[in-house]
Design an enzyme around this catalytic site. Structure first.
Site, PDB file in Angstrom:
ATOM      1  CB  CYS A 110     -43.856  41.160  64.723  1.00 62.75           C
ATOM      2  SG  CYS A 110     -45.560  41.143  64.138  1.00 62.75           S
ATOM      3  CG  HIS A 150     -41.237  36.152  67.395  1.00 69.97           C
ATOM      4  ND1 HIS A 150     -41.484  37.495  67.575  1.00 69.97           N
ATOM      5  CD2 HIS A 150     -42.030  35.754  66.356  1.00 69.97           C
ATOM      6  CE1 HIS A 150     -42.382  37.903  66.687  1.00 69.97           C
ATOM      7  NE2 HIS A 150     -42.739  36.868  65.950  1.00 69.97           N
ATOM      8  CD  GLU A 206     -38.658  32.049  68.956  1.00 69.08           C
ATOM      9  OE1 GLU A 206     -39.897  32.124  68.859  1.00 69.08           O
ATOM     10  OE2 GLU A 206     -37.979  32.888  69.586  1.00 69.08           O
ATOM     11  CE  LYS A 247     -44.596  38.208  70.193  1.00 67.86           C
ATOM     12  NZ  LYS A 247     -43.151  38.005  70.352  1.00 67.86           N
ATOM     13  CG  HIS A 300     -47.509  39.268  68.444  1.00 71.63           C
ATOM     14  ND1 HIS A 300     -46.604  40.308  68.451  1.00 71.63           N
ATOM     15  CD2 HIS A 300     -47.122  38.431  67.443  1.00 71.63           C
ATOM     16  CE1 HIS A 300     -45.710  40.119  67.492  1.00 71.63           C
ATOM     17  NE2 HIS A 300     -45.990  38.978  66.872  1.00 71.63           N
ATOM     18  CG  PHE A 310     -46.340  38.577  59.347  1.00 73.52           C
ATOM     19  CD1 PHE A 310     -46.181  37.253  59.711  1.00 73.52           C
ATOM     20  CD2 PHE A 310     -47.591  39.163  59.506  1.00 73.52           C
ATOM     21  CE1 PHE A 310     -47.237  36.516  60.235  1.00 73.52           C
ATOM     22  CE2 PHE A 310     -48.656  38.433  60.021  1.00 73.52           C
ATOM     23  CZ  PHE A 310     -48.480  37.111  60.391  1.00 73.52           C
TER      24      PHE A 310
END
Lengths: 407, 89
Positions: free
Chosen positions: A166, A298, A309, A330, A335, A394
Site C-alpha cells: 500500500c 494513510h 497513525e 480513502k 483504499h 502491510f
C-alpha cells in the site's frame, strides 16, 4: 535547501477512481464532500462479510485506446495508461521532450495484473482447462503498466515499477522526485494503479477480516475497517526551471521524501516506524514541523491504523501536530492499495492548487484516540504551505511524500 | 459419427478472429489469398491466433504444422484437415 539544488514541480495530473473518471470529476467530488463507495457489482458478495467497494463504474478504455491496445492490458494497466494520457495532455509536454533520454516512468502497484491471473486460475482450477491466454503473463506482470506507457508515449529513459503493497505509489513518486532532483531524470510520469476486484482477491481480503461491512470512516469512533478501491493516479513531475521556461501550469512542488521499515510485524501498524518516515521526509525537504498545514493520512479506518497513525503524526511533528489539518480521502475513493499514494497525491494537489482540504467523509463521531484536527465530512478552505501524504504498507514499509504550494 | 465440415463457415470464423485480433484491418479486406506477412502478424500474434482458434473450434493445435501457414487460405485448409481428422477419446 541550497540555492543550486534542482527543484521538482507537478505539471500534469490524471486519475481514474471511484470519485471520478478524470481529475476534474475527482476534484469536484472532493469539493462536494462526495463519496464513491457503492455495492460491488461484478460478483455476488453474499458469501463475503462485506458488499461495498470503491469501484470505477462504466470504465471504457476504448474511448481513448485502440481495441488491440486494450486487449493487451489487464485493467490495472488500462487505468494507468488512460490516466497517463490525461496527465500527458494536461502537462503540455511535446513529443520530443517525452522521447528524450531523461524522461522516465516510475509507477507503483501492489497486485499488478492480478485480474488476468485470477481469470487464468479460474480456468485451471474451476474448469480444468489448462489452456491459458498467451497474454496472461504480459498482462499480469506488475511492471506491465510502466511498459505500456513507455510504448504508448515513446519514453525511453529509466523506467521501473515499485512494489511495496500500500506504499507502492508513494515509493514510486519519491523515487521519481529524487531522480529528477539529482539530475538523473528531467521529467517523469509517476504514480500508480491497482484493480483488486477479482473474486480471488476479494476472498483473500475477506479472510483478513479488515474490510468494513458498510463504509470507510477513518479516525471516527464508529470506524470498522477499510473499503477496497481501484483506480490510478498519474503525476507528471518536471525539473522546475524547464517547466517554468515552457510556461507550464504548476500544481505544486514536491519537496521531500521519507522512507522507513518497521521491522516489527507483517500487518500490525507501528507508530515509531511511521514517524521515522515522516521525520525523514521533513529532513529531506528541510521542512520545519510548523510549516506543515495539511496531512493526507494513510487513514485506512481500521481500529489500529488510525490510532497508530495519530501517534506517529504526534511523534514526528511534535507540538505542531495540534494545529495541522488531517484527512483521509480513502473514505471517498477507498483504499487504492498500490494506487493509494497516487490517488491521494491527486487529492493533495487540490489542497496545494486550490486551497481546498478534502474531507474525511462518513465521519460519525470523534474517537479520543484519534484526536487530531480531522477535516470532517465537508472540505475546508485553507492556505496550504506544506502538505504531507502518508502511506504505511502491510509489512511496515512506510513512504511519506512532502509537497509545497507553488507560487 | 463424422462431422460435416463447412469450409465457408470455417473461413468466416477465422476471418472474424483475425479481424478481432488485428484492429487495423478494414472490414471485408481479408481474402483466402491474404498473407500473414502482409498483415504484419508477428510470431507472438500467431501464438495468440492459435489460442483464439483453439478456443473457437475447441481443438488442440499444440501438435502438427498449424504454425506454418502463410496465407489465410493455407490456414483454412490446415484447420479443415485438422477438424476432419479423428479426435482422441
Amino acid at each position: 535547501m541550497t540555492g543550486n539544488e534542482r527543484r521538482v514541480v507537478i505539471t500534469g495530473l490524471g486519475s481514474i477512481s471511484a470519485v471520478g473518471s478524470n481529475i476534474a470529476e475527482a476534484w469536484q467530488t472532493f469539493e462536494n464532500g462526495g463519496c464513491g463507495v457503492t455495492k460491488i457489482d461484478n460478483f455476488d458478495t453474499s458469501r463475503l462479510n462485506f458488499s461495498n467497494g470503491a469501484q470505477v463504474k462504466n470504465f471504457d478504455p476504448e474511448k481513448t485506446l485502440a481495441r488491440s491496445e486494450v486487449h493487451q492490458m489487464d485493467r490495472f494497466s488500462q487505468m494507468a495508461v488512460v490516466s497517463a494520457q490525461e496527465a500527458v495532455a494536461d502537462c503540455g509536454l511535446d513529443q520530443d521532450a517525452l522521447e528524450g533520454p531523461k524522461s522516465g516512468i516510475i509507477l507503483g502497484t501492489a497486485g499488478g495484473g492480478q485480474m488476468a491471473l485470477d481469470e487464468g486460475f479460474l480456468r485451471i482450477y474451476g474448469s480444468d482447462n489448462s489452456r491459458l491466454h498467451p497474454l496472461t503473463i504480459p498482462r499480469f506482470m506488475p511492471n506491465a503498466a510502466v511498459c505500456q506507457i513507455s510504448i504508448k508515449f515513446g519514453i525511453t529513459g529509466p523506467s521501473f515499477a515499485v512494489c511495496t503493497a500500500c506504499s507502492s505509489s508513494n515509493h514510486a513518486i519519491g523515487q521519481a522526485f529524487h531522480l529528477i532532483r539529482s539530475g538523473s531524470l528531467d521529467r517523469a510520469i509517476t504514480g500508480g494503479s491497482d484493480c483488486p476486484f477479482s473474486w480471488g482477491h476479494l476472498c483473500a481480503w475477506n479472510s483478513m477480516n479488515v474490510v468494513s461491512p458498510d463504509v470507510c470512516r477513518p479516525f471516527a469512533a464508529g470506524r470498522n475497517g477499510m473499503i477496497l478501491g481501484e483506480g490510478a493516479g498519474i503525476l507528471v513531475l518536471e525539473e522546475e526551471d524547464a517547466a517554468r521556461a515552457r510556461g507550464a501550469k504548476i500544481y505544486g512542488e514536491v519537496i521531500g521524501f521519507g522512507m522507513s521499515a518497521d521491522a516489527h510485524h507483517l500487518v500490525k501498524p507501528f507508530a515509531e516506524g511511521a514517524a521515522r518516515a515522516i521525520r525523514f521526509a521533513l529532513e529531506d525537504g528541510k521542512i520545519n514541523a510548523d510549516e506543515v498545514t495539511y496531512v493526507n493520512a494513510h487513514g485506512t479506518a481500521t481500529r489500529i491504523n488510525d490510532q497508530e497513525e495519530t501517534n506517529a503524526i504526534r511523534l514526528a511533528l511534535g507540538p505542531a501536530a495540534e494545529y495541522i489539518a488531517v484527512s483521509s480521502t480513502k473514505s471517498a475513493h477507498g483504499h487504492g492499495l498500490g494506487a493509494a499514494g497516487a490517488i491521494e497525491a491527486v487529492a493533495t494537489c487540490i489542497a496545494l492548487y486550490k486551497g481546498v482540504l478534502p474531507a474525511t467523509v462518513n465521519y460519525d463521531a470523534p474517537d479520543p484516540n484519534c484526536d487530531l484536527d480531522i477535516v470532517v465530512n465537508e472540505p475546508r478552505e485553507a492556505k496550504v504551505n506544506v502538505a504531507l501524504s502518508n502511506s504505511f504498507a502491510f509489512g511496515g514499509l512506510n513512504a511519506v511524500v512532502a509537497f509545497r504550494s507553488y507560487s | 459419427m463424422s462431422e460435416i465440415i463447412d469450409t465457408a463457415d470455417v473461413t468466416a470464423r477465422i476471418t472474424k478472429i483475425i479481424n478481432n485480433q488485428l484492429d487495423n484491418i478494414p472490414e471485408g479486406s481479408i481474402t483466402l489469398e491474404t498473407s500473414f506477412e502482409d498483415l504484419e502478424v508477428d510470431s507472438f500474434a500467431i501464438v495468440e491466433m492459435i489460442f483464439n482458434l483453439e478456443e473457437e473450434f475447441d481443438i488442440d493445435l499444440s501438435h502438427g504444422n498449424i504454425q506454418e501457414f502463410s496465407t489465410v487460405g493455407n490456414l483454412v485448409d490446415e484447420l479443415v484437415t485438422h477438424l476432419k481428422s479423428p479426435r482422441p477419446g
